[in-house]
Design an enzyme around this catalytic site. Structure first.
Site: not given
Length: 615
Positions: A120, A131, A482
């Protein structure tokens, strides 16, 4: 034998719906995928993460992205699903690249399982599948499941006419400029720097190649370069039959830092890179100009092409690809390829001054100063009823293009342990960046202010926070350059996040060499940075070891009684920072591991995160 960790990262898990009417909860979890299980744990401040769930990989039947039109109610907007046993687990990733990495890795580890034939593609919501409208949660899916590829694929080209062949079929060799993962059954994976045989190069966008094992498949044509060819017409940066003066006119008209092209030199078979820069001249003032670098060729060896510094490459496209991400001796990176036909070619990353990234200056109210740094001051501010930190960029410190580059870097990065960028404001001077406000300020000052009151669990949690963020940067091929306690910030919930990573550069080979060997913090720097200005994820690991030392010394400065010259001398003699009084022995061993002389002997951040989480 212990299972090997494949992926690790923070994502959001949607709680299982026990009943149709039960509410949905979205919880941040630390997910770990190894060769046996997928586990997710709850992060607890100052304590070891608590495992909340474990899925055996052998029980997984389907892993796929979720395509849905419904609003995503949590901060991470990229869902995917894991169907195991009779249960669906929905996980939300912070960005699409992260989701693709997890789905691809899970598919790879489960492709031999007893998988579903169909799945699905949408959510199970309100008692039905969005769906296909089926009301049975374990109903057969409505889309064919591909255990190798993804639901959304790029269309592959039509197969070339078998009668068409490139010159010297079977003899022409190409080298991979970058990795490539197949999107279908007809394409072939690429591994950066490996050589392949070109079978058919007649298609504009896709070439058919063969690997060392005899497997053939398609790859994007711009991902490979012919070792023996000098025909660059397919690359957007190449301009044939253009003079030096014409190149300068085109680049000066663009006036973009790093705009460049490759053109034929007067000498036959020799090529020149022309690049525009606004870098300050000897008087310190901006000096717009075009610099020209001849592509040189070494006398011997397979890797022969190089530019200003001897970073050798087998092909010119490899060389250009590298310098598009690393200055490495040039006055600037090769940022914007310029075409003789139509100016700057389109970029992959959108301009941050457009759409939702651009902040209306009328909506921004500035407050008191919070601090200052190398590139400008940071002010407290209010934007759309939200408290923000506003980084004002000093005009003399950064060009407009550099500013937008920094924003592009920030836009690519999204992680809960990185300070979040909300937007940019380019319609005012100076330009500024809007970040989430970290109420408790920088980590170094936070440690000093609470000296004597922090528990060992709290210190460990701080190191875990930073290692998690750095593991994400490492996985994204970014280097910080850094890393230190002063460049980490603390939220009102005492969570530590990494800041000041906007000036990092995306590097494909995980190594950046400073072209001008600019200033860097000696007391946090690895030996290879001090000696050769070579930055990498492993030099960041060294800095992380110093950051851990800062945490367990409650904000004390490293080498506080020594000058930079004395520190360099001590490191050359093999000496290291002493064990902090508060650091447990396992933590100190990790620090020492970070401070190995050779970069390759240091652990990755993924390993450090795993080791710290197990303490």
């Amino acid at each position: 034998m212990f299972p090997r960790v494949i992926l690790k990262g923070t994502m959001i898990k949607k709680s299982q719906q026990k009943k149709r009417t039960s509410p949905c909860n979205y919880k941040e979890r630390l997910f770990v995928l190894d060769t046996q299980d997928l586990t997710y744990s709850e992060r607890r401040c100052g304590k070891k993460p608590m495992v909340k769930g474990c899925i055996e990989l052998c029980r997984i039947k389907c892993v796929e992205i979720v395509c849905s039109d419904v609003p995503i109610p949590c901060t991470y907007k990229y869902p995917f699903q894991v169907f195991h046993g009779n249960h669906y687990l929905y996980i939300f990733a912070p960005d699409n690249d992260c989701r693709q990495r997890w789905v691809r890795a899970l598919k790879e580890e489960t492709k031999q399982n007893n998988l579903v034939a169909k799945y699905h593609p949408n959510f199970w919501m309100d008692g039905k599948w969005r769906c296909c409208q089926q009301t049975e949660k374990l109903a057969t899916g409505c889309n064919v499941y591909d255990p190798v590829g993804f639901a959304s694929k790029k269309p592959l080209p039509k197969l070339p006419d078998p009668e068409l062949r490139v010159h010297d079929t079977g003899q022409s060799t190409v080298v991979a400029l970058q990795d490539y993962s197949p999107l279908g059954d007809h394409d072939l994976p690429l591994h950066k720097d490996q050589s392949y045989t070109l079978v058919n190069g007649s298609h504009t966008e896709w070439w058919l190649i063969k690997d060392a094992s005899g497997n053939t498949g398609y790859v994007p044509s711009t991902y490979v370069a012919e070792k023996s060819a000098s025909n660059f017409e397919r690359f957007e940066w190449y301009n044939k039959n253009i003079t030096r003066a014409q190149a300068e006119d085109l680049l000066m008209a663009e006036r973009k830092e790093g705009a460049f092209m490759v053109r034929d030199s007067r000498q036959a078979g020799v090529y020149t890179v022309s690049v525009f820069t606004k870098a300050p001249g000897s008087n310190g003032e901006k000096n717009p100009r075009v610099k020209h670098y001849q592509i040189r060729q070494a006398d011997e060896g397979e890797a022969t092409f190089y530019l200003a510094e001897k970073y050798l490459f087998s092909t010119i496209p490899e060389l250009i690809h590298y310098h598009q991400h690393n200055a490495a001796g040039l006055i600037t990176r090769l940022r914007h390829p310029v075409s003789q036909d139509g100016g700057c070619c389109s970029q992959d990353v959108p301009d941050p001054s457009k759409e939702q990234w651009e902040v209306d200056p009328e909506e921004l109210t500035l407050g008191q100063e919070l601090g200052s740094g190398q590139f400008g001051v940071v002010l407290e501010g209010v934007w759309r009823d939200r408290q923000v930190a506003v980084k004002m960029v000093r005009e003399e410190c950064m060009s407009d293009d550099d500013f937008k580059d920094e924003a592009r870097v920030m836009m690519r990065l999204s992680h809960c342990k990185l300070v979040q960028l909300y937007g940019v404001c380019t319609q005012r001077s100076p330009m500024c960046l809007l970040f989430e406000l970290m109420e408790n300020g920088c980590l170094s000052e936070y440690l000093r202010a609470r000296r004597g009151s922090l528990t060992l669990d709290t210190m460990l949690a701080m190191c875990l926070d930073v290692s998690e963020g750095m593991a994400y940067l490492e996985s994204s091929n970014f280097i910080h350059r850094d890393l230190a306690a002063r460049n980490c910030l603390v939220s009102k919930n005492n969570e530590v996040k990494i800041s000041d990573f906007g000036m990092t550069r995306f590097v494909l080979d995980d190594q950046y060499t400073s072209s001008q060997c600019s200033k860097f913090p000696i007391k946090w720097s690895a030996p290879e940075v001090i000696r050769y200005c070579k930055f990498s994820s492993k030099s960041d690991v060294w800095s992380f070891g110093v950051l851990m030392w800062e945490v367990y010394n409650e904000g004390r400065l490293p080498y506080d009684t020594r000058s930079n010259a004395e520190v360099v001398e001590s490191l050359s003699a093999g000496l290291r920072l002493l064990k902090p009084r508060l650091a447990p022995q396992p933590v100190h061993l990790l620090m020492e591991w970070c401070w190995k002389e050779k970069a390759e002997d240091r652990p990755s951040f993924a390993v450090l995160l795993h080791e710290l989480a197990s303490l």
